[in-house]
Enzyme design. Sequence first.
Site, short mmCIF file in Angstrom:
data_model
loop_
_atom_site.label_atom_id
_atom_site.label_comp_id
_atom_site.label_asym_id
_atom_site.label_seq_id
_atom_site.Cartn_x
_atom_site.Cartn_y
_atom_site.Cartn_z
N CYS A 182 7.52 1.41 6.28
CA CYS A 182 6.31 1.71 7.05
C CYS A 182 6.26 3.10 7.70
O CYS A 182 5.25 3.78 7.57
CB CYS A 182 6.13 0.66 8.14
N THR A 240 2.74 4.93 -0.78
CA THR A 240 2.23 6.29 -0.81
C THR A 240 1.89 6.64 -2.27
O THR A 240 2.63 6.28 -3.19
CB THR A 240 3.31 7.26 -0.27
N THR A 276 0.86 -1.18 0.00
CA THR A 276 0.00 0.00 0.00
C THR A 276 0.90 1.24 0.00
O THR A 276 1.00 1.94 1.00
CB THR A 276 -0.89 0.02 1.26
N ALA A 312 0.70 3.13 16.39
CA ALA A 312 1.90 2.47 16.93
C ALA A 312 3.13 2.91 16.13
O ALA A 312 4.16 3.29 16.69
CB ALA A 312 1.74 0.95 16.89
N LEU A 363 -1.51 2.42 12.68
CA LEU A 363 -0.92 3.70 12.26
C LEU A 363 -0.35 4.42 13.48
O LEU A 363 0.73 5.02 13.42
CB LEU A 363 -1.98 4.60 11.60
C1 UDX Z 1 3.36 -4.34 2.46
C2 UDX Z 1 3.35 -2.94 3.02
O1 UDX Z 1 4.66 -2.42 2.93
C3 UDX Z 1 2.91 -2.90 4.45
O2 UDX Z 1 2.68 -1.61 4.87
C4 UDX Z 1 1.65 -3.61 4.58
O3 UDX Z 1 1.33 -3.65 5.93
C5 UDX Z 1 1.72 -4.99 3.99
O4 UDX Z 1 2.15 -4.93 2.66
P1 UDX Z 1 5.40 -5.94 2.43
O5 UDX Z 1 5.06 -7.36 2.61
O6 UDX Z 1 6.67 -5.45 3.02
O7 UDX Z 1 4.34 -5.05 3.14
O8 UDX Z 1 5.28 -5.54 0.89
P2 UDX Z 1 5.98 -6.21 -0.35
O9 UDX Z 1 7.21 -6.92 0.07
O10 UDX Z 1 6.01 -5.18 -1.41
O11 UDX Z 1 4.95 -7.37 -0.78
C6 UDX Z 1 3.73 -7.18 -1.37
C7 UDX Z 1 3.53 -8.28 -2.43
O12 UDX Z 1 2.20 -8.18 -2.92
C8 UDX Z 1 4.45 -8.19 -3.63
O13 UDX Z 1 5.19 -9.38 -3.75
C9 UDX Z 1 3.51 -7.99 -4.81
O14 UDX Z 1 3.92 -8.63 -5.99
C10 UDX Z 1 2.22 -8.57 -4.29
N1 UDX Z 1 1.01 -8.06 -4.96
C11 UDX Z 1 0.80 -6.75 -5.10
C12 UDX Z 1 0.06 -8.97 -5.43
O15 UDX Z 1 0.25 -10.18 -5.33
N2 UDX Z 1 -1.08 -8.49 -6.01
C13 UDX Z 1 -1.31 -7.17 -6.20
O16 UDX Z 1 -2.35 -6.78 -6.74
C14 UDX Z 1 -0.33 -6.26 -5.72
C1 UDX Z 2 8.37 -0.98 12.04
C2 UDX Z 2 7.71 -1.29 13.40
O1 UDX Z 2 8.75 -1.43 14.40
C3 UDX Z 2 6.88 -2.55 13.30
O2 UDX Z 2 6.21 -2.78 14.52
C4 UDX Z 2 5.87 -2.39 12.17
O3 UDX Z 2 5.14 -3.57 12.00
C5 UDX Z 2 6.57 -2.03 10.88
O4 UDX Z 2 7.37 -0.87 11.05
P1 UDX Z 2 10.48 -1.89 10.72
O5 UDX Z 2 10.33 -0.66 9.90
O6 UDX Z 2 10.60 -3.21 10.04
O7 UDX Z 2 9.27 -2.02 11.75
O8 UDX Z 2 11.81 -1.74 11.64
P2 UDX Z 2 12.15 -0.88 12.94
O9 UDX Z 2 13.00 -1.72 13.81
O10 UDX Z 2 10.97 -0.28 13.56
O11 UDX Z 2 13.10 0.27 12.36
C6 UDX Z 2 12.63 1.30 11.53
C7 UDX Z 2 13.74 2.30 11.28
O12 UDX Z 2 14.04 3.04 12.46
C8 UDX Z 2 15.06 1.69 10.83
O13 UDX Z 2 15.65 2.48 9.83
C9 UDX Z 2 15.89 1.72 12.09
O14 UDX Z 2 17.26 1.73 11.84
C10 UDX Z 2 15.43 3.02 12.71
N1 UDX Z 2 15.65 3.09 14.17
C11 UDX Z 2 15.03 2.21 15.00
C12 UDX Z 2 16.46 4.10 14.70
O15 UDX Z 2 17.00 4.93 13.97
N2 UDX Z 2 16.62 4.16 16.06
C13 UDX Z 2 16.01 3.29 16.92
O16 UDX Z 2 16.21 3.42 18.13
C14 UDX Z 2 15.20 2.28 16.37
#
Ligand code: UDX
Ligand code: UDX
Length: 459
Positions: free
Chosen positions: A273, A95, A93, A220, A218
């Site tokens: 995210c 932006t 999803t 969290a 959102l």
């Molecule tokens: C994504 C978002 O980043 C996250 O915010 C949300 O909560 C869950 O979906 P992520 O699993 O990290 O998370 O995304 P991504 O690795 O891009 O995987 C999405 C997959 O969906 C891709 O492999 C894409 O090919 C697939 N997709 C997309 C479909 O199978 N059908 C579609 O219509 C669009």
């Molecule tokens: C985040 C949320 O933690 C998770 O709960 C949600 O489901 C998806 O988004 P993610 O983005 O995978 O997870 O990793 P996270 O460990 O949260 O780190 C996000 C970014 O913040 C990274 O670039 C990390 O390096 C940075 N970060 C994290 C900092 O710069 N400082 C910190 O203390 C912690």
Amino acid sequence: MKITKICCIGAGYVGGPTMAVIAKKNPNIQVTIVDINQERIDAWNTEDLSKLPIYEPGLAEIVGETRNKNLFFSTDINKAIDESEMIFISVNTPTKTYGKGKGMAADLKYVELCARNIADVAKTDKIVVEKSTLPVRTAEAIKSILHNTGNNVKFSILSNPEFLAEGTAIKDLLAPDRVLIGGESKDAIEALANIYGSWVPQEQILRTNVWSSELSKLTANAFLAQRISSINAISELCEHTEANVNEVARAIGMDSRIGPKFLNASIGFGGSCFQKDILNLVYIARSYGLNEVADYWEQVIVLNDHQKRRFSDKLISTLYNTVSGKKIALLGWAFKKDTNDTRESAAIYVTDHLLSEQANIAVYDPKVPSSKVYDDLNYLQTRTEEENNSLVETFDNPYDAINDAHAIAIMTEWDEFKTYDWTKIFDIMKKPAFIFDGRNILNKEEMSQIGFEYSSIGK
Ligand code: UDX
Ligand code: UDX
């Protein structure tokens, strides 16, 4: 309601690990992960488990255990929908990059396509679970699409946001702080709670209404990102006052109301995210006319952009105000350690800025493939692909990346960086040899003793 077959649309960073753990913990349930991307599905099905499309510690072992027993990867989306009693939507999803809400709102195109696909194919009652992070009230739209098909199939819609963090996804899934299920139908909620109940204590499974569940996800992410922007804001003040951000973080973290986690000052948060979800929250608030609320959360992003920018500005000014023609070695490209995901990684923006100043960039990351580095830079469209190709080089060995460099910039906190032979590295660099530690992982005294000009964040 007895669930025997589940499918998940979207074999990404969320869908893949989540379904693998559900399959491992529910051997009697058949779990099929489907995706429109054939290449990704082929990669999930490769014999060699080190070649899975996603790198997460512990994931390959679970896929090895469950694949082709009760965990399947396929591109046959219709068949999987037809056979399953429960369907997770875990597509991306991003932006929006066009039209109303461009640069702010979540693009729900793929989620809607999934809902329409389910509506077309379903012949029996289904529970549809929103796994993707969605704007509050999206379930309403999905419900409307599903219920207007006229084929008399009953759909229950649940919101079940994922809280796993990349790099620790398997650990987070195996021992979640909580599982959140939002919905109207009690039966549907309990059917999903039973699946998690195979390994998560019931008191950790929260049941709420759909809107609370959607908004909690959102919120969290906004709170977590806000903590990072808060400590990063203080890091800049530390650099001007001789306070040390690590000491400040430790001191405030011992207040049990604040807590010690998530207070690491850095080059700025990345990942798919945080930025997306905050922009989304800001957009929703503005759409209700809540401008103060929107401005408040938007500042988290403003500060994060500032943090990335000031890192590269400092690097340039320290290198005598020019990096033109100088080799800068970047250690790490992933947005955090223990993942090969690079979405919104600070490394991309720092590199883009340095390239605009005509630097030569050498990149080493232990898990990110070379092609991803170029894709990330080309996606920005700041310069032509040819220019990116000529100014950026990637290496599979850190010492080759660093050889003859004027400066090292540490972008990701990979553990292996701490174990390098830093004396040898000093010897192969141009002098003065600069290190800009964007993750505060090296020891200042040790580095200075070797001879480096070492600077870090907030010290
Ligand atoms: C994504 C978002 O980043 C996250 O915010 C949300 O909560 C869950 O979906 P992520 O699993 O990290 O998370 O995304 P991504 O690795 O891009 O995987 C999405 C997959 O969906 C891709 O492999 C894409 O090919 C697939 N997709 C997309 C479909 O199978 N059908 C579609 O219509 C669009
Ligand atoms: C985040 C949320 O933690 C998770 O709960 C949600 O489901 C998806 O988004 P993610 O983005 O995978 O997870 O990793 P996270 O460990 O949260 O780190 C996000 C970014 O913040 C990274 O670039 C990390 O390096 C940075 N970060 C994290 C900092 O710069 N400082 C910190 O203390 C912690």
